[in-house]
Scaffold this motif. Sequence first.
Motif, PDB file in Angstrom:
ATOM      1  N   ASP A 387       0.805  -1.226   0.000  1.00  0.00           N
ATOM      2  CA  ASP A 387       0.000   0.000   0.000  1.00  0.00           C
ATOM      3  C   ASP A 387       0.834   1.270   0.000  1.00  0.00           C
ATOM      4  OD1 ASP A 387      -1.950  -1.874   0.270  1.00  0.00           O
ATOM      5  OD2 ASP A 387      -2.541  -1.353   2.305  1.00  0.00           O
ATOM      6  N   ILE A 388       1.967   1.250   0.721  1.00  0.00           N
ATOM      7  CA  ILE A 388       2.730   2.491   0.926  1.00  0.00           C
ATOM      8  C   ILE A 388       4.159   2.304   0.433  1.00  0.00           C
ATOM      9  CG2 ILE A 388       3.630   4.085   2.674  1.00  0.00           C
ATOM     10  CD1 ILE A 388       1.185   3.451   4.400  1.00  0.00           C
ATOM     11  N   HIS A 389       4.588   3.166  -0.503  1.00  0.00           N
ATOM     12  CA  HIS A 389       5.984   3.207  -0.962  1.00  0.00           C
ATOM     13  C   HIS A 389       6.549   4.559  -0.520  1.00  0.00           C
ATOM     14  CE1 HIS A 389       4.177   1.064  -4.772  1.00  0.00           C
ATOM     15  NE2 HIS A 389       4.070   0.317  -3.686  1.00  0.00           N
ATOM     16  N   ILE A 390       7.684   4.551   0.143  1.00  0.00           N
ATOM     17  CA  ILE A 390       8.232   5.824   0.633  1.00  0.00           C
ATOM     18  C   ILE A 390       9.744   5.851   0.504  1.00  0.00           C
ATOM     19  CG2 ILE A 390       8.330   5.029   3.030  1.00  0.00           C
ATOM     20  CD1 ILE A 390       7.307   8.565   1.930  1.00  0.00           C
ATOM     21  N   GLU A 391      10.267   7.005   0.081  1.00  0.00           N
ATOM     22  CA  GLU A 391      11.717   7.184  -0.025  1.00  0.00           C
ATOM     23  C   GLU A 391      12.277   7.641   1.322  1.00  0.00           C
ATOM     24  OE1 GLU A 391      12.845   9.652  -3.360  1.00  0.00           O
ATOM     25  OE2 GLU A 391      10.996   9.073  -4.386  1.00  0.00           O
ATOM     26  N   VAL A 392      13.389   7.013   1.725  1.00  0.00           N
ATOM     27  CA  VAL A 392      14.064   7.366   2.980  1.00  0.00           C
ATOM     28  C   VAL A 392      15.384   8.033   2.625  1.00  0.00           C
ATOM     29  CG1 VAL A 392      14.915   6.515   5.189  1.00  0.00           C
ATOM     30  CG2 VAL A 392      13.032   5.324   4.053  1.00  0.00           C
ATOM     31  N   THR A 393      15.548   9.278   3.026  1.00  0.00           N
ATOM     32  CA  THR A 393      16.783   9.999   2.721  1.00  0.00           C
ATOM     33  C   THR A 393      17.714   9.997   3.935  1.00  0.00           C
ATOM     34  OG1 THR A 393      15.665  12.048   3.354  1.00  0.00           O
ATOM     35  CG2 THR A 393      15.698  11.486   1.008  1.00  0.00           C
ATOM     36  N   PRO A 394      19.019  10.121   3.706  1.00  0.00           N
ATOM     37  CA  PRO A 394      19.962  10.133   4.850  1.00  0.00           C
ATOM     38  C   PRO A 394      19.661  11.274   5.811  1.00  0.00           C
ATOM     39  CG  PRO A 394      21.135   9.864   2.771  1.00  0.00           C
ATOM     40  CD  PRO A 394      19.712  10.203   2.408  1.00  0.00           C
ATOM     41  N   SER A 492     -11.333  13.210   2.668  1.00  0.00           N
ATOM     42  CA  SER A 492     -11.284  14.480   1.943  1.00  0.00           C
ATOM     43  C   SER A 492     -10.160  14.482   0.911  1.00  0.00           C
ATOM     44  CB  SER A 492     -11.072  15.627   2.934  1.00  0.00           C
ATOM     45  OG  SER A 492      -9.754  15.556   3.474  1.00  0.00           O
ATOM     46  N   GLY A 493     -10.086  15.586   0.151  1.00  0.00           N
ATOM     47  CA  GLY A 493      -9.034  15.727  -0.855  1.00  0.00           C
ATOM     48  C   GLY A 493      -7.644  15.731  -0.243  1.00  0.00           C
ATOM     49  N   ASP A 494      -7.506  16.310   0.976  1.00  0.00           N
ATOM     50  CA  ASP A 494      -6.195  16.320   1.649  1.00  0.00           C
ATOM     51  C   ASP A 494      -5.722  14.909   1.962  1.00  0.00           C
ATOM     52  OD1 ASP A 494      -6.190  19.051   1.566  1.00  0.00           O
ATOM     53  OD2 ASP A 494      -6.891  19.329   3.638  1.00  0.00           O
ATOM     54  N   HIS A 495      -6.662  14.077   2.370  1.00  0.00           N
ATOM     55  CA  HIS A 495      -6.306  12.686   2.681  1.00  0.00           C
ATOM     56  C   HIS A 495      -5.881  11.942   1.415  1.00  0.00           C
ATOM     57  CE1 HIS A 495      -9.495  13.412   6.005  1.00  0.00           C
ATOM     58  NE2 HIS A 495      -8.296  13.767   6.447  1.00  0.00           N
ATOM     59  N   ILE A 496      -6.597  12.206   0.318  1.00  0.00           N
ATOM     60  CA  ILE A 496      -6.242  11.576  -0.973  1.00  0.00           C
ATOM     61  C   ILE A 496      -4.867  12.045  -1.428  1.00  0.00           C
ATOM     62  CG2 ILE A 496      -6.833  11.499  -3.439  1.00  0.00           C
ATOM     63  CD1 ILE A 496      -8.659   9.734  -1.869  1.00  0.00           C
ATOM     64  N   SER A 497      -4.613  13.346  -1.291  1.00  0.00           N
ATOM     65  CA  SER A 497      -3.321  13.909  -1.731  1.00  0.00           C
ATOM     66  C   SER A 497      -2.163  13.274  -0.972  1.00  0.00           C
ATOM     67  CB  SER A 497      -3.294  15.428  -1.503  1.00  0.00           C
ATOM     68  OG  SER A 497      -4.277  16.061  -2.263  1.00  0.00           O
ATOM     69  N   GLU A 498      -2.327  13.123   0.355  1.00  0.00           N
ATOM     70  CA  GLU A 498      -1.249  12.520   1.138  1.00  0.00           C
ATOM     71  C   GLU A 498      -1.057  11.060   0.757  1.00  0.00           C
ATOM     72  OE1 GLU A 498       0.299  11.886   5.759  1.00  0.00           O
ATOM     73  OE2 GLU A 498      -1.592  12.946   5.384  1.00  0.00           O
ATOM     74  N   ALA A 499      -2.162  10.334   0.530  1.00  0.00           N
ATOM     75  CA  ALA A 499      -2.064   8.916   0.167  1.00  0.00           C
ATOM     76  C   ALA A 499      -1.364   8.734  -1.180  1.00  0.00           C
ATOM     77  CB  ALA A 499      -3.458   8.290   0.136  1.00  0.00           C
ATOM     78  N   ILE A 500      -1.609   9.643  -2.117  1.00  0.00           N
ATOM     79  CA  ILE A 500      -0.966   9.551  -3.441  1.00  0.00           C
ATOM     80  C   ILE A 500       0.547   9.714  -3.309  1.00  0.00           C
ATOM     81  CG2 ILE A 500      -0.732  10.712  -5.690  1.00  0.00           C
ATOM     82  CD1 ILE A 500      -3.767  11.382  -5.453  1.00  0.00           C
ATOM     83  N   GLN A 501       0.992  10.547  -2.375  1.00  0.00           N
ATOM     84  CA  GLN A 501       2.439  10.751  -2.176  1.00  0.00           C
ATOM     85  C   GLN A 501       3.146   9.461  -1.778  1.00  0.00           C
ATOM     86  OE1 GLN A 501       3.342  13.910   0.579  1.00  0.00           O
ATOM     87  NE2 GLN A 501       1.611  15.136  -0.142  1.00  0.00           N
ATOM     88  N   TYR A 502       2.384   8.519  -1.190  1.00  0.00           N
ATOM     89  CA  TYR A 502       2.994   7.284  -0.711  1.00  0.00           C
ATOM     90  C   TYR A 502       2.954   6.177  -1.761  1.00  0.00           C
ATOM     91  CZ  TYR A 502       2.376   9.760   3.722  1.00  0.00           C
ATOM     92  OH  TYR A 502       2.417  10.697   4.721  1.00  0.00           O
ATOM     93  N   ARG A 503       3.059   6.580  -3.046  1.00  0.00           N
ATOM     94  CA  ARG A 503       3.168   5.600  -4.134  1.00  0.00           C
ATOM     95  C   ARG A 503       4.413   5.927  -4.956  1.00  0.00           C
ATOM     96  NH1 ARG A 503       0.348   1.173  -3.376  1.00  0.00           N
ATOM     97  NH2 ARG A 503       0.678   0.712  -5.580  1.00  0.00           N
ATOM     98  N   SER A 504       5.564   6.060  -4.274  1.00  0.00           N
ATOM     99  CA  SER A 504       6.810   6.484  -4.922  1.00  0.00           C
ATOM    100  C   SER A 504       7.182   5.631  -6.124  1.00  0.00           C
ATOM    101  CB  SER A 504       7.971   6.442  -3.919  1.00  0.00           C
ATOM    102  OG  SER A 504       7.826   7.433  -2.955  1.00  0.00           O
TER     103      SER A 504
END
Length: 512
Positions: A387-394, A492-504
């Motif tokens: 469900d969630i893809h996220i980039e981890v930076t140093p 809401s749209g804010d929740h959708i926007s944040e969820a979309i960010q987690y599909r790196s």
Amino acid sequence: MLQKVYGSAVFGVDATTITVEVNIDTGIGYHLVGLPDNAVRESSYRIAAALKNIGYKLPGKKITLNMAPADLRKEGSAYDLTLAIGILAASGQIKSDNLEEFVIMGELSLDGSLQPIKGALPIAIKAREEGFKNFILPKQNAKEAAVVDNITVYGVDNISVVIDFFNGTNTLDPTVIDTREEFYKNLDFPEFDFADVKGQESIKRCMEIAAAGGHNIILIGPPGSGKTMLAKRLPSILPPMTLHEALETTKIHSVAGRIKEHGGLMAQRPFRSPHHTISDVALVGGGAFPQPGEISLSHNGVLFLDELPEFKRSVLEVMRQPLEDREVTISRARFTVTYPSSFMLVASMNPSPGGYFNDPDAPVMTSPAEMQRYLGKISGPLLDRIDIHIEVTPVPFEKLSDDRKGESSVDIRKRVTKARELQTERFKEIPNVHYNAQMNTKQIRSYCELSDASKQLLKTAMERLNLSARAYDRILKVARTIADLEGNEDVSGDHISEAIQYRSLDREGWLG
């Protein structure tokens, strides 16, 4: 003389009662029938030596032992004590007035002492269901079996103690455990705490969302950025196990023989981290005599796959069905067993074979073609199930050298538990659904209704990122969890926007 004693066989995570019929007649010989494997056949040597060393002996007559049901394969050495007591009772060396009230299991050493067995908890549960009053087993497993109420559990360390007990020359002390008190007493927090993690606030937010909704997550970043450190701390923010979950988890570990000696009910969520050289059978379970694999040992907990592309592709592909169905079925010619496997998958990976992004300042340079080949080891269908893809930076030096503590796991866990309680209430009428990640398509449509503006936002993202239908569902599930963390009824749209960010990994430049 004919005598019956009772044992048990474990298939999957459930037990089946085995009736051992012992007949002693004129003649000579030892005949064991009822589909025993080699370990059961060899029991005659262990029994003969053990009895001789404690002052008893096998009768010098024809001994026939039948393990019913005779068409069910009997495996392992746990029937030694069952067979030995049956022979002694049939030959009149011990009294057998109330043997029908007992389930008896244990592996014999040559000096008569008992070795621990596997599956004590499911055996005790089955014995209680079938009306047996007592369960005799090795002392090392007594605490594990005593979790089950309404059956008296006797832990013994030598067959001579059992013989004296049936002959009435000594008594046995039952093992008694207050299951609820034992369980709640051991609900401590794990050793790892999010307060130890410097920086990485956005990643902590991701982990909180993943824990709140039970979502699978993959962390992508260079070496030393903290991927493993974050993954190890995920169990510390998951809600405490319920008593039902603890029993379910303990059963699986009991069948696999993974309960610590003199251990009782498991109170901590399991965290399993197999090496990347693991085989597909070791991961999902199986073998000639099926045993639970790592995904079942992770049931109600976390399965962490470090350096995901280093795992063999065949190993990763066998996870696809268990990730969807939350159980794994192993079929053989004569039987089928099903193991539960409702776990959170946490995976980590480097963005390239050298470990770094395509960055001219990186210590190791990797060409775009090499990066593509490396990332291509992970199939699209498997990534769709995460469900969630996220980039981890140093973490920059300023954050590392900061003496201030981050937010503790205790505080994060409170928010996660509150969100899980909302989901439990929401899905209380739906069987086998307890949190957002378990929703099917119909439930997603019902509980993740969007406004027109939110639909348009999601449509644009789907078209630009070329997302699959499964990714669409994943975004809605994650958005529902974000709304639950905020205590909002609507997505809401804010929740959708944040969820979309987690599909790196769906973005252009990663996998295609």
